[in-house]
Write a protein that holds these residues in place. Structure first.
Motif, short mmCIF file in Angstrom:
data_model
loop_
_atom_site.label_atom_id
_atom_site.label_comp_id
_atom_site.label_asym_id
_atom_site.label_seq_id
_atom_site.Cartn_x
_atom_site.Cartn_y
_atom_site.Cartn_z
N ILE A 96 -27.30 116.08 23.50
CA ILE A 96 -27.23 116.18 22.03
C ILE A 96 -25.98 116.96 21.66
O ILE A 96 -25.85 118.15 21.99
N LYS A 97 -25.02 116.28 20.99
CA LYS A 97 -23.79 116.93 20.55
C LYS A 97 -23.86 117.07 19.04
O LYS A 97 -23.83 116.07 18.32
N SER A 98 -24.00 118.28 18.56
CA SER A 98 -24.25 118.49 17.16
C SER A 98 -23.80 119.89 16.76
O SER A 98 -23.92 120.83 17.55
N THR A 147 -24.92 111.88 18.98
CA THR A 147 -23.84 112.64 18.36
C THR A 147 -24.07 112.76 16.87
O THR A 147 -24.36 111.77 16.19
N TYR A 148 -23.97 113.98 16.39
CA TYR A 148 -24.05 114.23 14.96
C TYR A 148 -22.78 115.02 14.62
O TYR A 148 -22.54 116.09 15.19
N THR A 149 -21.96 114.49 13.74
CA THR A 149 -20.64 115.08 13.57
C THR A 149 -20.65 116.23 12.56
O THR A 149 -21.57 116.36 11.74
N TYR A 150 -19.60 117.04 12.64
CA TYR A 150 -19.43 118.11 11.64
C TYR A 150 -19.37 117.50 10.25
O TYR A 150 -19.88 118.07 9.30
N TYR A 151 -18.72 116.35 10.14
CA TYR A 151 -18.58 115.73 8.82
C TYR A 151 -19.95 115.38 8.25
O TYR A 151 -20.26 115.66 7.09
N GLU A 152 -20.79 114.77 9.08
CA GLU A 152 -22.14 114.42 8.61
C GLU A 152 -22.90 115.67 8.20
O GLU A 152 -23.59 115.69 7.18
N GLN A 153 -22.77 116.72 9.03
CA GLN A 153 -23.51 117.95 8.76
C GLN A 153 -23.02 118.62 7.46
O GLN A 153 -23.80 118.92 6.57
N LEU A 154 -21.71 118.83 7.36
CA LEU A 154 -21.19 119.59 6.23
C LEU A 154 -21.17 118.77 4.94
O LEU A 154 -21.37 119.32 3.86
N ASN A 155 -20.94 117.48 5.05
CA ASN A 155 -20.93 116.63 3.85
C ASN A 155 -22.33 116.55 3.24
O ASN A 155 -22.48 116.32 2.04
N GLY A 156 -23.35 116.77 4.10
CA GLY A 156 -24.72 116.65 3.62
C GLY A 156 -25.35 117.97 3.22
O GLY A 156 -26.55 118.03 2.97
N TYR A 157 -24.56 119.04 3.16
CA TYR A 157 -25.10 120.31 2.70
C TYR A 157 -25.40 120.26 1.20
O TYR A 157 -24.86 119.43 0.46
#
Length: 686
Positions: A48-50, A220-230
């Motif tokens: 898991i890369k996240s 894989t869950y990218t930084y973009y997915e994580q931060l864009n969805g805050y």
């Protein structure tokens, strides 16, 4: 007169949509990353890369409970790098949010909470757990290593080994944890879930050997997915600042006392350190205001600023372990987790990095270059948590500028190069994900992608963007397509790991920044080609070339997008699409987006432009001279690679490359081919 003002290098600034998607849970209480990981719960080997704060610990709980209940796994052993992270795996009432079971660890089996060192009694406890009917144990990497030494790998048959912060593992034969995991995979009687926010290591060693890595299914869950969805955070800035005297004198020019900040002062052995860490902390506190005393319950220092604000400062540098432990305990107090006013500034040296959770942190300020890229990524992760009212976060790295009289100029140059490498990598990590496609007349638009004004044009190379998935789709003429399943996976998910290896290659970054005679293809084709070949020796030549082209395209298009965005007059209203607009504009500005054109871009060109504006001319010349002195001519191995490119050139154009060509790359091919013949005649390849 010397200007001691730290100079800003605002090298990365990413804006996000704050659409709240990454924090919304499904009917089982799983956030999107956890749901994506749970879909792969049946895999025996799962990676898991996240990013930090995306919920990896809880994702593991869901998966482990399924394996224990439905997949005939006897027990789960959760392995974390340090004791403080063990608290992430305390009991969780998952059923309250819709899941069919709760996560429970008997207190006696959370060995991270037990007193004593990692060896001895804790190893025996792990042995007792293996003999018991209980289901879950949490321990440190060290305890697990000692336990495998003592009980042998067979004792772990039919169990789940979950390794948190997996980048601590290395394929290097001296990495004990790596050896044990390799042996467990070879025996093939365990399940392994590996979790990390950065699947690369600071020392450029591979995390896993290729044959072991191939066994893992990735999520894989990218930084973009994580931060864009805050919900709250809209902007992340990463900046490097050079200073030319003592950092303690200049730190307030970077530090804003009204921002919640973690300051990491330099290691006492580094050149940025004054060699007296206690005085450095005192100096920082004096610069912030007037000391008012110590809070008796927390041990925090109370400091009144000139504006009248009382700052609560946690000092984790103090050598007095009783005082430091009190401060550390106050920072971990769960009842204060949601209290923004609990603490204002944390000053640390080796603590408050990996696994340290302070959602209010708005600024991670690090002095000096730390030991690795991985450490930098981890420190940045301290500031990327979402919290009410927190709309901006930043990471600043304060670095000593190489001075003319610096007798340790080599070290100074190395630190500067490492900082630039970290900056380039973070740009890549924070960018939306790329999906490259060869341009073909029969290509069609993909549903869900926005192709910009005018929509999809079948007669040109299109740039599409899917905001929901944070994915770019870019058509490139002449792009090689990966054939094997593994090469396809690398092109889709692992380009950042390839780029991490490339930007950490010292010769590559030195030449890219300071060699005026450099032909970019020497880096994009020869050096990147060698890195791919070394990293993925089992791929055939066609797949190696496809991975190389994809990695170079990802790196160079990110750099060009940044260059275009920096030079544009984008208004605030379009700022959160600046990166997308930059990629699109670059694709439109060039006559045709083909792979040869992308290969001809020096990946470090934009970094040099920023550096040239920031460092003094004298320092810049000194760095260039230090690097020029080390420049060497072609090695036999490089000549061999270039000669193969020359053969390819002849196949494509029906003639050999010419030594008198006006095209620098063609001339270099001719020189490389001649050098290859010479080395061959000299018997250098036998």
């Amino acid at each position: 007169m010397i200007d001691n003002t730290p100079k800003s290098v605002p090298s990365v600034s990413v804006k996000y949509a704050s659409n709240g998607s990454s924090t919304k849970a499904n009917e089982f209480g799983m956030r999107p990353m956890q749901e994506r990981a749970f879909e792969k719960r049946g895999e025996q080997y799962l990676l898991i890369k996240s990013p930090p704060a995306s919920g990896k610990s809880r994702a593991l709980m869901f998966i482990a409970l399924d394996k224990l209940t439905n997949q005939s796994v006897k027990q789960a052993i959760v392995v974390v790098p340090e004791r403080s992270i063990g608290s992430s795996f305390h009991d969780e009432p998952l059923s309250k949010h819709g899941f069919w079971a709760d996560w429970h660890v008997e207190p006696m089996w959370n060995l991270c909470d037990a007193p004593g060192n990692d060896n001895g009694g804790k190893v025996n406890s792990l042995g007792a757990f293996l003999e018991s009917d209980d289901k879950v144990l949490v321990c440190t990497h060290a305890t697990f290593r000692f336990a495998v030494d003592k009980f042998g790998i067979g004792a772990f048959d039919d169990r789940l080994i979950a390794v948190d912060e997996f980048h601590h593992v290395s394929a290097n034969p001296e990495n004990k944890l790596g050896i044990h995991l390799g042996d467990l995979i070879t025996r093939d009687r365990v399940h392994i879930v590996a979790m990390t926010g950065s699947y690369f290591r600071g020392d450029a060693e591979a995390v896993l050997a290729p044959q072991d890595e191939g066994r893992f299914e990735s999520v894989t869950y990218t930084y973009y997915e994580q931060l864009n969805g805050y919900q709250y955070l809209k902007q992340l800035d990463i900046g490097y600042f050079f200073y030319s005297d003592s950092y303690a004198d200049d730190i307030l020019k970077v530090l804003n006392p009204t921002e919640k900040t973690i300051i990491h002062i330099p290691n006492v052995n580094s050149r940025e350190s004054t060699k007296d860490k206690i005085k450095e902390v005192e100096h920082i506190i004096e610069e912030l205001g007037t000391w008012q005393g110590t809070d008796l319950s927390t041990g925090f220092q109370l400091v009144k600023t000139p504006e009248g604000q009382i700052l609560r400062i946690a000092d984790l540098v103090d050598d007095d372990s009783v005082k430091r432990d009190r401060v550390s305990a106050a920072l971990k107090d769960p009842t204060q987790k949601n209290n923004r006013d609990h603490v204002d500034i944390i000053i640390a040296l080796g603590m408050a990095k990996e696994g340290f959770d302070w959602i209010w942190c708005e600024h991670a300020l690090t002095v000096g270059y730390r030991s690795s890229l991985t450490e930098i990524v981890q420190i940045i992760g301290r500031a990327t948590r979402d919290a009410p009212g927190k709309t901006r976060a930043r990471f600043s790295n304060l670095i000593a500028e190489p001075a003319a009289a610096d007798d340790i100029v080599t070290e100074a140059v190395n630190d500067t190069l490492k900082a630039i490498a970290a900056s380039l990598l973070m740009e890549q990590v924070l960018a939306p994900r790329f999906e490259f496609k060869p341009k073909n007349p029969q290509n069609e638009p993909t549903p869900g992608f926005d192709y910009g004004e005018g929509g999809y044009d079948p007669n040109k190379c299109n740039v599409g963007f899917n905001e929901e998935s944070g994915k770019f789709q870019i058509e490139i003429k002449g792009l090689a397509t990966p054939k094997s399943e593994e090469a396809t996976r690398i092109c889709q998910e692992d380009l950042n790991e390839v780029i991490a290896a490339f930007v950490q290659d010292k010769t590559t970054i030195e030449r890219g920044l300071f060699d005026e005679e450099l032909v970019p293809e020497e880096l994009t084709q020869v050096r990147m080609g060698k890195i791919i070949k070394d990293k993925f020796p089992h791929l055939d030549a066609e797949d190696q070339e496809a991975v190389r082209q994809h990695a170079v395209a990802a790196l160079n298009l990110t750099q060009k997008a940044k260059e275009v965005a920096a030079g544009s007059s984008l208004g605030e209203e379009s700022a959160n699409t600046a990166f997308v607009d930059g990629v699109r504009k670059f694709a439109m500005d060039v006559r045709e987006l083909d792979i040869d054109l992308i290969d001809r871009i020096n990946p470090f060109g934009e970094a040099y432009a920023i550096l040239a504006k920031t460092m003094s001319e004298e320092s810049l010349k000194q760095v260039a001279a230090a690097i020029a002195a080390k420049r060497t001519s072609l090695t036999p191995e490089e000549a061999k690679v270039i000669a193969k490119r020359a053969v390819e050139f002849k196949r494509e154009r029906g003639r050999l490359p010419s030594i008198s060509s006006a095209d620098a790359w063609e001339k270099h091919l001719a020189e490389g081919a001649a050098a290859f013949v010479r080395f061959k005649d000299e018997g250098r390849y036998e």
